[in-house]
Motif scaffolding. Structure first.
Motif, short mmCIF file in Angstrom:
data_model
loop_
_atom_site.label_atom_id
_atom_site.label_comp_id
_atom_site.label_asym_id
_atom_site.label_seq_id
_atom_site.Cartn_x
_atom_site.Cartn_y
_atom_site.Cartn_z
N LEU A 39 0.85 -1.19 0.00
CA LEU A 39 0.00 0.00 0.00
C LEU A 39 0.88 1.24 0.00
O LEU A 39 1.75 1.38 0.86
CB LEU A 39 -0.91 0.01 1.23
CG LEU A 39 -1.82 1.23 1.37
CD1 LEU A 39 -2.96 1.17 0.35
CD2 LEU A 39 -2.39 1.31 2.79
N ALA A 41 0.93 5.39 0.17
CA ALA A 41 0.18 6.59 0.52
C ALA A 41 1.17 7.69 0.86
O ALA A 41 2.38 7.45 0.96
CB ALA A 41 -0.75 6.31 1.70
N HIS A 74 0.44 4.13 7.88
CA HIS A 74 -0.37 4.18 6.66
C HIS A 74 -1.83 4.51 6.95
O HIS A 74 -2.53 5.03 6.08
CB HIS A 74 -0.24 2.90 5.83
CG HIS A 74 -0.49 1.64 6.57
ND1 HIS A 74 0.50 0.92 7.18
CD2 HIS A 74 -1.63 0.94 6.77
CE1 HIS A 74 -0.01 -0.16 7.73
NE2 HIS A 74 -1.29 -0.17 7.50
N ALA A 77 -2.02 8.21 7.10
CA ALA A 77 -1.80 8.72 5.75
C ALA A 77 -3.09 8.68 4.93
O ALA A 77 -3.44 9.68 4.28
CB ALA A 77 -0.70 7.92 5.06
N ILE A 78 -3.80 7.56 4.94
CA ILE A 78 -5.01 7.46 4.11
C ILE A 78 -6.20 8.20 4.72
O ILE A 78 -7.13 8.56 4.01
CB ILE A 78 -5.38 5.99 3.80
CG1 ILE A 78 -5.61 5.19 5.08
CG2 ILE A 78 -4.31 5.35 2.93
CD1 ILE A 78 -6.02 3.73 4.82
N ASN A 81 -5.28 11.75 3.45
CA ASN A 81 -5.40 11.83 1.99
C ASN A 81 -5.78 10.44 1.48
O ASN A 81 -4.93 9.56 1.43
CB ASN A 81 -4.08 12.29 1.37
CG ASN A 81 -4.18 12.42 -0.14
OD1 ASN A 81 -5.19 12.07 -0.76
ND2 ASN A 81 -3.11 12.91 -0.76
N CYS A 84 -4.53 6.63 -2.83
CA CYS A 84 -3.47 5.67 -2.54
C CYS A 84 -3.39 4.68 -3.68
O CYS A 84 -4.21 4.70 -4.60
CB CYS A 84 -3.73 4.95 -1.21
SG CYS A 84 -5.29 4.03 -1.16
N SER A 85 -2.40 3.83 -3.63
CA SER A 85 -2.30 2.75 -4.62
C SER A 85 -1.92 1.47 -3.91
O SER A 85 -1.32 1.49 -2.83
CB SER A 85 -1.28 3.09 -5.72
OG SER A 85 0.00 3.28 -5.18
N LYS A 107 -9.14 5.06 -3.80
CA LYS A 107 -9.46 6.01 -2.75
C LYS A 107 -9.91 5.22 -1.53
O LYS A 107 -10.88 4.47 -1.60
CB LYS A 107 -10.55 6.99 -3.19
CG LYS A 107 -10.05 8.02 -4.19
CD LYS A 107 -11.06 9.12 -4.42
CE LYS A 107 -10.49 10.18 -5.34
NZ LYS A 107 -11.47 11.28 -5.59
N ALA A 108 -9.19 5.39 -0.44
CA ALA A 108 -9.49 4.63 0.78
C ALA A 108 -10.72 5.21 1.47
O ALA A 108 -10.86 6.42 1.62
CB ALA A 108 -8.29 4.66 1.72
N LEU A 146 -10.83 -0.04 -0.41
CA LEU A 146 -10.01 0.71 -1.36
C LEU A 146 -10.78 0.81 -2.67
O LEU A 146 -10.66 -0.05 -3.55
CB LEU A 146 -8.65 0.03 -1.55
CG LEU A 146 -7.83 -0.19 -0.27
CD1 LEU A 146 -6.47 -0.79 -0.62
CD2 LEU A 146 -7.67 1.11 0.52
#
Length: 260
Positions: A39, A41, A74, A77-78, A81, A84-85, A107-108, A146
């Motif tokens: 993941l 982010a 993480h 982070a998500i 924002n 993510c990938s 997008k989480a 996700l």
């Protein structure tokens, strides 16, 4: 100068193949059979990319699902924002770059507790990651869906594809009906029809002899698990009605017995 830039752009485009059903199936299989992924982010404080290994499951439509703690970097982070990938696809023997993998742009979305979606994702996640039952209900843990936006598929050398959301997801219009049917069918198969599950894995999929169990069902197929091994059996066609699930499972068992 302009001609040079245009030629470069055309060359880059030529690397990407036209998306076909084979590419769509490979992409879906990589997502459905992933045990874990990387993941990526952005750290809220620094803006630097943060890559973390996460355990993965999927919702009925193929949306990737992760379970994370607020103590992990993480998660913050998500939450700050959601863009993510997620990279999935396990290498095998030889050159790791020769094996298929897919980068999912997502997008989480945090899944609220005490909802039907949370109950469904909890069940499906634990069917794939049973050890998570030790901490899944801790207050600092949350499920994140996700939500897929697009993907970059590398099927091996010279096999690059760009896929959209519709290429990646499975139509499961009546999610509640599918969820209810899946829950009962998975329990029933694992309790009363382990012989059929063994046939699915070892005859239809040519998997090795192991203690296979049925983990998840969806309109396009089923996931079988034995320890850290995951294999997927695709139905001949997508099932629009969950009521067709029983006859499909019976037909697959009959097919395997005839091949055995």
């Amino acid at each position: 100068m302009a001609d040079s830039q245009e030629n470069q752009a055309n060359n880059e485009k030529s690397v990407i193949r036209d998306t076909d059903d084979e590419a769509r199936k490979l992409a879906k299989e990589l997502i459905r059979t992933a045990r874990f992924g990387a993941l990526a982010a952005l750290e809220p404080d620094t803006g630097c990319p943060l890559a973390s290994r996460v355990a993965v499951a999927t919702d009925l439509d193929g949306t990737p699902v992760i379970l994370t703690s607020t103590l992990s970097g993480h998660t913050s982070a998500i939450l700050a924002n959601p863009a993510c990938s997620l990279l999935v696809g396990e290498p095998g023997k030889g050159d790791p770059l020769a094996h298929p993998r897919i980068s999912l742009f997502c997008k989480a979305r945090r899944v609220e507790r005490e909802t039907e979606e949370h109950a469904r994702l909890r069940r499906r996640y634990l069917s794939r990651n049973p050890k998570a039952e030790l901490y899944v209900d801790f207050g600092d843990f949350s499920f994140f869906a996700l939500d897929l936006q697009r993907a970059s598929l590398n099927g091996g050398f010279g096999k690059a594809f760009e896929l959209g959301k519709d290429d990646l997801l499975t139509d499961a219009a009546d999610v509640q009906a599918w969820s209810a049917m899946e829950s009962g069918a998975v329990d029933h198969m694992n309790e009363d029809h382990r012989d059929a599950i063994k046939l699915y894995a070892e005859v239809l999929l040519k998997a090795e002899d192991a203690n296979w169990r049925l983990a998840c069902l969806d309109p396009e197929g089923l996931d079988l698990v034995a320890g850290d091994r995951i294999v997927r059996l695709w139905f001949k066609e997508r099932l629009a009605d969950p009521a067709r699930l029983r006859e499909t499972l019976v037909a697959l068992a009959l097919q395997a017995r005839n091949q055995d």
